[in-house]
Scaffold this active site. Structure first.
Site, PDB file in Angstrom:
ATOM      1  N   LEU A  99      -6.759   1.433  39.706  1.00 14.30           N
ATOM      2  CA  LEU A  99      -6.152   0.521  39.866  1.00 14.30           C
ATOM      3  C   LEU A  99      -4.914  -0.219  40.662  1.00 14.30           C
ATOM      4  CD1 LEU A  99      -6.499  -0.783  36.048  1.00 14.30           C
ATOM      5  CD2 LEU A  99      -8.116  -0.154  37.352  1.00 14.30           C
ATOM      6  N   ARG A 158       7.872  -8.121  41.257  1.00 16.08           N
ATOM      7  CA  ARG A 158       9.324  -7.669  41.249  1.00 16.08           C
ATOM      8  C   ARG A 158       9.344  -7.424  42.677  1.00 16.08           C
ATOM      9  NH1 ARG A 158       9.826  -4.681  35.659  1.00 16.08           N
ATOM     10  NH2 ARG A 158       8.215  -5.366  35.083  1.00 16.08           N
ATOM     11  N   ASN A 194      17.706  22.347  87.336  1.00 18.60           N
ATOM     12  CA  ASN A 194      18.963  21.264  86.690  1.00 18.60           C
ATOM     13  C   ASN A 194      18.646  20.486  87.510  1.00 18.60           C
ATOM     14  OD1 ASN A 194      21.584  22.329  85.858  1.00 18.60           O
ATOM     15  ND2 ASN A 194      21.991  21.345  87.400  1.00 18.60           N
TER      16      ASN A 194
HETATM   17  C1  UD1 Z   1      -0.141  -1.929  31.460  1.00 16.75           C
HETATM   18  C2  UD1 Z   1      -0.511  -1.790  30.234  1.00 16.75           C
HETATM   19  C3  UD1 Z   1       0.916  -0.995  28.588  1.00 16.75           C
HETATM   20  C4  UD1 Z   1       0.663   0.271  29.543  1.00 16.75           C
HETATM   21  C5  UD1 Z   1       1.139   0.305  30.974  1.00 16.75           C
HETATM   22  C6  UD1 Z   1       1.854   1.812  31.144  1.00 16.75           C
HETATM   23  C7  UD1 Z   1      -2.322  -3.591  29.715  1.00 16.75           C
HETATM   24  C8  UD1 Z   1      -2.817  -4.561  29.401  1.00 16.75           C
HETATM   25  N1  UD1 Z   1      -1.179  -2.469  29.566  1.00 16.75           N
HETATM   26  O1  UD1 Z   1       0.992  -2.233  31.269  1.00 16.75           O
HETATM   27  O2  UD1 Z   1      -0.044  -0.731  27.629  1.00 16.75           O
HETATM   28  O3  UD1 Z   1       2.403   0.898  28.718  1.00 16.75           O
HETATM   29  O4  UD1 Z   1       0.594   0.016  31.550  1.00 16.75           O
HETATM   30  O5  UD1 Z   1       3.062   1.072  32.469  1.00 16.75           O
HETATM   31  O6  UD1 Z   1      -3.136  -2.104  30.272  1.00 16.75           O
HETATM   32  N2  UD1 Z   1      -3.366  -4.669  37.333  1.00 16.75           N
HETATM   33  C9  UD1 Z   1      -5.047  -4.955  38.110  1.00 16.75           C
HETATM   34  N3  UD1 Z   1      -4.904  -5.728  37.964  1.00 16.75           N
HETATM   35  C10 UD1 Z   1      -5.125  -6.434  36.630  1.00 16.75           C
HETATM   36  C11 UD1 Z   1      -4.013  -5.994  36.212  1.00 16.75           C
HETATM   37  C12 UD1 Z   1      -3.288  -5.116  36.781  1.00 16.75           C
HETATM   38  O7  UD1 Z   1      -5.286  -4.081  39.439  1.00 16.75           O
HETATM   39  O8  UD1 Z   1      -5.266  -7.891  36.969  1.00 16.75           O
HETATM   40  C13 UD1 Z   1      -3.628  -3.145  37.687  1.00 16.75           C
HETATM   41  C14 UD1 Z   1      -1.827  -3.376  38.025  1.00 16.75           C
HETATM   42  O9  UD1 Z   1      -1.867  -3.615  39.691  1.00 16.75           O
HETATM   43  C15 UD1 Z   1      -1.514  -1.755  38.142  1.00 16.75           C
HETATM   44  C16 UD1 Z   1      -2.608  -1.769  36.938  1.00 16.75           C
HETATM   45  O10 UD1 Z   1      -3.529  -1.935  36.998  1.00 16.75           O
HETATM   46  O11 UD1 Z   1      -1.870  -0.737  39.351  1.00 16.75           O
HETATM   47  C17 UD1 Z   1      -1.126  -1.671  35.230  1.00 16.75           C
HETATM   48  O12 UD1 Z   1      -1.114  -3.188  35.100  1.00 16.75           O
HETATM   49  P1  UD1 Z   1       0.578  -3.865  35.193  1.00 16.75           P
HETATM   50  O13 UD1 Z   1       0.434  -5.314  35.604  1.00 16.75           O
HETATM   51  O14 UD1 Z   1       1.317  -3.005  35.474  1.00 16.75           O
HETATM   52  O15 UD1 Z   1       0.413  -3.335  33.422  1.00 16.75           O
HETATM   53  P2  UD1 Z   1       1.814  -3.339  32.705  1.00 16.75           P
HETATM   54  O16 UD1 Z   1       2.028  -4.554  31.779  1.00 16.75           O
HETATM   55  O17 UD1 Z   1       2.785  -2.796  32.590  1.00 16.75           O
END
Ligand code: UD1
Ligand code: CA
Length: 464
Positions: free
Chosen positions: A9, A16, A379
């Site tokens: 993903l 941030r 040189n």
């Molecule tokens: C997610 C988990 C959480 C876990 C945490 C660990 C969910 C809802 N929550 O939260 O339980 O503790 O990771 O780090 O999954 N992404 C997409 N498409 C989207 C949303 C996210 O590709 O629509 C990708 C982001 O780029 C990232 C990953 O999924 O690589 C995780 O998404 P992020 O929004 O960081 O989830 P967290 O809130 O950290």
């Protein structure tokens, strides 16, 4: 062994980071976050690898375009992690095996942990297996809710009850899924939560209701599952990665005077008994031989350096080769496609570009040598300039073996100085010089006897 299908993903914005660059393309020790995740994933010999891209999709695709065996799917709107995984459906739903779901912003996870995850997943014959971790500061993570020791669901921070908020076991966001029930179940994930998103972790509760087996595997080194969300986290994880690399170098016999200020990229190789001083940068695909000295302030990028080479302070070498026994710097600039032969000396304030120096040649001070091929034991005097550019085109300078180029010579290319020729100091050389000849290309000096005295006499005393 069942087939492994990797899904990464990487569609999120990384708000941030405050960056125009997609988060997963930020680098740690010369490798992007996503490249690190891909390297680890590749060690599982997967049957397929799919990256879910969204924000900055074109940039991510372009950056990874050269990597073989990767499929991209685009998640147009970032509606949540459950929705993100659904985007891989067209590529995976007719296949069998296990999906290993990774996050593009979690770069430290090791292949050993993934193997442990898969072992647990297979042994428990689970539909889903979650990597969990027990952490001192669970804030921000999904919490693992258990009943009688068994995982029942995962609750996101924003949706927790006060009691759930105290749970220290968190969801890493890394999972193994059996492909068979996966996409059907993903369809039933809703958005009834605080963020109105399709939460992938909701799959756990769905499977438990369907009486499917859900297993967990808990990682001991919690650093492995650290995600990068900000520049501060990027710097913290970079420090850890660097320390690890530096320890490997020291274990291989390299002396680091100060590991805290030694910056060596992932793929750099350094030979035993080489001494690296503080504030040295070795980057990209650089290889340094044995028993070298690399002094402070130097930066060597994508270059090959032989044995016993001394790189003195503040020298920059890029995309070049330096053979054994050479001395560079201080303050030398070796630009791309240069080749520095054995025992060559390149001294202070000497710049080379696309220039070859044969064995034992010397350019000890203040010179620009561009598009030049310089022979053995030649040189090059202080202040020598190859005039390689006529305002439109670059031209080459060929200097033979054993040539002596006097100080402050201007060598106007295209030009050949044949073996053993001499160039008088201060010459502007515009024509080829035959072997063994002396070229003098400057106005002859004239001395005017008594000139100073005559000049003083001409002046009247009141002139002062
Ligand atoms: C997610 C988990 C959480 C876990 C945490 C660990 C969910 C809802 N929550 O939260 O339980 O503790 O990771 O780090 O999954 N992404 C997409 N498409 C989207 C949303 C996210 O590709 O629509 C990708 C982001 O780029 C990232 C990953 O999924 O690589 C995780 O998404 P992020 O929004 O960081 O989830 P967290 O809130 O950290
Ligand atoms: Ca995250």
């Amino acid at each position: 062994m069942t087939d492994i299908h990797i899904v990464i993903l990487a569609a999120g914005k990384g708000t941030r980071m405050k960056s125009h660059l997609p988060k997963v393309l930020h680098q740690i020790s010369g490798l992007s976050l996503i490249a690190r995740v891909l390297r680890t994933a590749a060690e599982l010999n997967p049957a397929s690898t799919t990256i879910v891209v969204g924000h900055g999709a074109d940039q991510v695709k372009a950056a990874l375009g050269g990597t073989a065996g990767i499929d991209f799917v685009v998640q147009e709107q970032q509606l949540g992690t459950g929705h993100a995984l659904l985007q891989a459906r067209p590529l995976l739903e007719d296949r069998k095996g296990t999906v290993v779901l990774l996050s593009g912003d979690v770069p430290l996870l090791t292949v050993n942990s993934l193997r442990d995850l898969l072992a647990e997943h297979t042994e428990s014959a689970a539909a889903a297996t979650v990597i969990t971790a027990n952490v001192a500061r669970p804030f921000g993570y999904g919490r693992i809710v258990r009943t009688n020791g068994k995982i029942t669901k995962i609750v996101e921070e924003k949706d927790t009850t006060p009691a759930q908020r105290t749970i220290s076991e968190i969801n890493s966001g890394i999972y193994a899924f059996d492909l068979d029930p996966l996409f059907g179940a993903l369809d039933s994930i809703g958005t009834a939560n605080k963020q109105g998103e399709y939460y992938l972790p909701d799959l756990i509760a769905i499977y438990r209701k369907q009486k499917r087996t859900v297993a967990t595997w808990t990682v001991a080194r919690t650093d492995e599952i650290r995600g990068i969300n900000s520049r501060t986290e990027l710097a913290e994880v970079s420090t850890m990665v660097r320390q690890q690399k530096n320890e490997e170098l020291m274990a291989a016999g390299v002396t680091l005077i100060d590991p805290a200020t030694t910056y060596v990229d992932a793929d750099v190789v350094v030979g035993a008994d080489t001494v690296i001083y503080p504030c040295v940068f070795l980057e990209g695909s650089t290889t340094i031989g044995a028993a070298c000295e690399i002094h402070s302030g130097s930066r060597i990028v994508n270059s090959t350096v032989g044995d016993r080479v001394c790189v003195r302070n503040h020298t920059v070498v890029t995309d070049s080769t330096v053979e054994s026994g050479a001395f560079l710097g201080p303050f030398a600039h070796i630009r791309p496609s240069s080749h520095i032969g054995q025992d060559v000396h390149v001294g202070n304030f000497v710049e080379l570009k696309k220039t070859k120096m044969g064995k034992g040649a010397k350019a000890n001070h203040l010179a620009y040598l561009g598009d030049a091929n310089i022979g053995e034991k030649t040189n090059i005097g202080a202040g020598t300039i190859t005039c390689n550019y006529d305002g439109a085109k670059k031209h080459e300078t060929t200097i033979g073996d054993g040539v002596f180029v006097g100080s402050n010579s201007t060598l106007v290319a295209p030009l050949t100085l044949a073996d053993g020729s001499y160039i008088a100091a201060g010459s502007a050389v515009t024509a080829d010089v035959p072997a063994g000849a002396l070229a003098i290309g400057r106005a002859r000096q004239e001395n005017k006897d008594g000139w100073v005295q005559k000049r003083t006499q001409k002046k009247s005393p009141t002139d002062n």
